[in-house]
Design a protein around this motif. Structure first.
Motif, PDB file in Angstrom:
ATOM      1  N   LEU A 268     -80.952 -38.453  17.596  1.00 34.40           N
ATOM      2  CA  LEU A 268     -81.279 -37.164  18.202  1.00 34.40           C
ATOM      3  C   LEU A 268     -80.496 -36.035  17.535  1.00 34.40           C
ATOM      4  CD1 LEU A 268     -81.268 -38.206  21.976  1.00 34.40           C
ATOM      5  CD2 LEU A 268     -83.280 -37.660  20.591  1.00 34.40           C
ATOM      6  N   HIS A 269     -79.215 -36.278  17.306  1.00 35.59           N
ATOM      7  CA  HIS A 269     -78.408 -35.255  16.637  1.00 35.59           C
ATOM      8  C   HIS A 269     -78.865 -35.045  15.201  1.00 35.59           C
ATOM      9  CE1 HIS A 269     -75.087 -32.792  15.378  1.00 35.59           C
ATOM     10  NE2 HIS A 269     -74.731 -33.671  14.471  1.00 35.59           N
ATOM     11  N   ALA A 270     -79.232 -36.122  14.510  1.00 36.54           N
ATOM     12  CA  ALA A 270     -79.733 -35.988  13.138  1.00 36.54           C
ATOM     13  C   ALA A 270     -81.004 -35.143  13.116  1.00 36.54           C
ATOM     14  CB  ALA A 270     -79.999 -37.366  12.540  1.00 36.54           C
ATOM     15  N   PHE A 271     -81.880 -35.325  14.098  1.00 40.37           N
ATOM     16  CA  PHE A 271     -83.075 -34.492  14.212  1.00 40.37           C
ATOM     17  C   PHE A 271     -82.685 -33.025  14.401  1.00 40.37           C
ATOM     18  CE2 PHE A 271     -85.609 -32.192  17.358  1.00 40.37           C
ATOM     19  CZ  PHE A 271     -86.818 -32.069  16.693  1.00 40.37           C
ATOM     20  N   HIS A 272     -81.706 -32.797  15.259  1.00 37.68           N
ATOM     21  CA  HIS A 272     -81.246 -31.439  15.543  1.00 37.68           C
ATOM     22  C   HIS A 272     -80.691 -30.787  14.280  1.00 37.68           C
ATOM     23  CE1 HIS A 272     -78.622 -28.717  18.345  1.00 37.68           C
ATOM     24  NE2 HIS A 272     -79.603 -28.054  17.775  1.00 37.68           N
ATOM     25  N   ARG A 273     -79.851 -31.507  13.551  1.00 38.39           N
ATOM     26  CA  ARG A 273     -79.274 -30.977  12.319  1.00 38.39           C
ATOM     27  C   ARG A 273     -80.356 -30.678  11.288  1.00 38.39           C
ATOM     28  NH1 ARG A 273     -74.353 -34.045   9.713  1.00 38.39           N
ATOM     29  NH2 ARG A 273     -74.540 -32.176   8.422  1.00 38.39           N
ATOM     30  N   ALA A 274     -81.331 -31.581  11.160  1.00 34.01           N
ATOM     31  CA  ALA A 274     -82.409 -31.369  10.195  1.00 34.01           C
ATOM     32  C   ALA A 274     -83.221 -30.127  10.557  1.00 34.01           C
ATOM     33  CB  ALA A 274     -83.307 -32.603  10.136  1.00 34.01           C
ATOM     34  N   LYS A 275     -83.407 -29.905  11.856  1.00 32.76           N
ATOM     35  CA  LYS A 275     -84.143 -28.721  12.311  1.00 32.76           C
ATOM     36  C   LYS A 275     -83.410 -27.448  11.905  1.00 32.76           C
ATOM     37  CE  LYS A 275     -87.597 -27.192  14.940  1.00 32.76           C
ATOM     38  NZ  LYS A 275     -89.005 -27.521  14.685  1.00 32.76           N
ATOM     39  N   MET A 276     -82.095 -27.413  12.109  1.00 35.37           N
ATOM     40  CA  MET A 276     -81.311 -26.244  11.741  1.00 35.37           C
ATOM     41  C   MET A 276     -81.281 -26.043  10.224  1.00 35.37           C
ATOM     42  SD  MET A 276     -80.361 -24.735  14.510  1.00 35.37           S
ATOM     43  CE  MET A 276     -82.007 -25.231  15.068  1.00 35.37           C
ATOM     44  N   ALA A 277     -81.203 -27.142   9.478  1.00 39.94           N
ATOM     45  CA  ALA A 277     -81.204 -27.033   8.020  1.00 39.94           C
ATOM     46  C   ALA A 277     -82.530 -26.457   7.525  1.00 39.94           C
ATOM     47  CB  ALA A 277     -80.952 -28.396   7.393  1.00 39.94           C
ATOM     48  N   LYS A 278     -83.615 -26.865   8.145  1.00 37.66           N
ATOM     49  CA  LYS A 278     -84.931 -26.348   7.765  1.00 37.66           C
ATOM     50  C   LYS A 278     -85.031 -24.851   8.052  1.00 37.66           C
ATOM     51  CE  LYS A 278     -89.862 -27.004   8.735  1.00 37.66           C
ATOM     52  NZ  LYS A 278     -90.848 -27.797   9.550  1.00 37.66           N
ATOM     53  N   LEU A 279     -84.564 -24.435   9.214  1.00 33.44           N
ATOM     54  CA  LEU A 279     -84.602 -23.015   9.561  1.00 33.44           C
ATOM     55  C   LEU A 279     -83.670 -22.204   8.670  1.00 33.44           C
ATOM     56  CD1 LEU A 279     -84.641 -23.159  13.461  1.00 33.44           C
ATOM     57  CD2 LEU A 279     -86.565 -22.831  11.909  1.00 33.44           C
ATOM     58  N   ARG A 280     -82.533 -22.794   8.318  1.00 36.09           N
ATOM     59  CA  ARG A 280     -81.584 -22.099   7.436  1.00 36.09           C
ATOM     60  C   ARG A 280     -82.200 -21.876   6.057  1.00 36.09           C
ATOM     61  NH1 ARG A 280     -77.671 -25.001   8.717  1.00 36.09           N
ATOM     62  NH2 ARG A 280     -77.742 -26.570   7.067  1.00 36.09           N
ATOM     63  N   ALA A 281     -82.917 -22.882   5.561  1.00 36.64           N
ATOM     64  CA  ALA A 281     -83.579 -22.749   4.259  1.00 36.64           C
ATOM     65  C   ALA A 281     -84.668 -21.692   4.313  1.00 36.64           C
ATOM     66  CB  ALA A 281     -84.160 -24.094   3.828  1.00 36.64           C
TER      67      ALA A 281
END
Length: 220
Positions: A193-206
């Motif tokens: 779940l946390h990995a999903f959350h981090r990936a979501k933020m990384a995508k938005l940051r990009a």
């Protein structure tokens, strides 16, 4: 007033104006760390001026010049400590699962925080599942200060009786919104779940890096 005194006063006024721009700059274009640096402009410049004056007095044999040097060093160290503290809180050092527990009624929950950027800091996301059910998430707006388990209390209301919230150590309540929730299978682990959350933020940051603007639409 001597020319040197006028020049000093002029520079201090300019630096005061720069420091006053710190809070405005943060909301307009500047990162949290950049705004903190603007706020530190005046004390750091003052420390530099005191250091020069203290050295000049020491060169003339004036012993109290050492007091000015000591004050200058203390002010500079305080400014660096302030910037280091802001960097420690606003930087990507606190990504992780804040807490993972089971409520008295059997519902399991995971509070995750993932770093977005130097401007927005962290987004907190609460994943909750009923006993033997799927994980559902709620999100909260981003904040540059990270959350720690020792300073928060999760409160889960009964279904259809309100929004879950986190009560911080200072008594402040953070409410979580079920808008644009995500759903995950029951067997999903807290780490996933946390990995999903981090990936979501990384995508938005990009996306923000490419466009230069805050992502809209599916931002959470």
């Amino acid at each position: 007033m001597k020319a040197a005194g006028k020049r000093l006063l002029r520079w201090l006024l300019v630096l005061c104006g720069v420091a006053a721009l710190g809070p405005v700059a943060h909301f307009c274009w500047c990162s949290t760390l950049g705004s903190a640096a603007l706020l530190c402009a005046v004390p750091c410049a003052l420390a530099w001026l005191l250091l020069r004056l203290g050295k000049r007095l020491l060169g003339r044999g004036r012993r109290w010049g050492m007091a000015l040097v000591t004050i200058a060093v203390a002010v500079f160290v305080a400014g660096v400590a302030f910037l280091a503290n802001v960097a420690w809180q606003a930087g990507p050092w606190h990504d992780g699962i804040v807490t993972h527990r089971t409520a008295p009624d059997g519902r399991e929950y995971v509070l995750s925080q993932a770093w977005f950027d130097w401007f927005g800091g962290y987004e907190t996301r609460l994943f909750v599942r009923e006993a033997d059910g799927e994980w559902h998430s709620c999100w909260r707006v981003r904040t540059w200060k990270p959350m720690f388990e020792s300073g928060c209390e999760i409160r889960l209301p009964e279904p259809d009786e309100g929004k879950p919230d986190v009560r911080l150590a200072n008594g402040t309540d953070w409410w979580f919104s079920p808008v644009a929730p995500t759903v995950h299978p029951a067997e999903t682990t807290p780490e996933e779940l946390h990995a999903f959350h981090r990936a979501k933020m990384a995508k938005l940051r990009a996306r923000k890096t490419r466009s230069g603007e805050e992502p809209q639409g599916d931002a959470q």
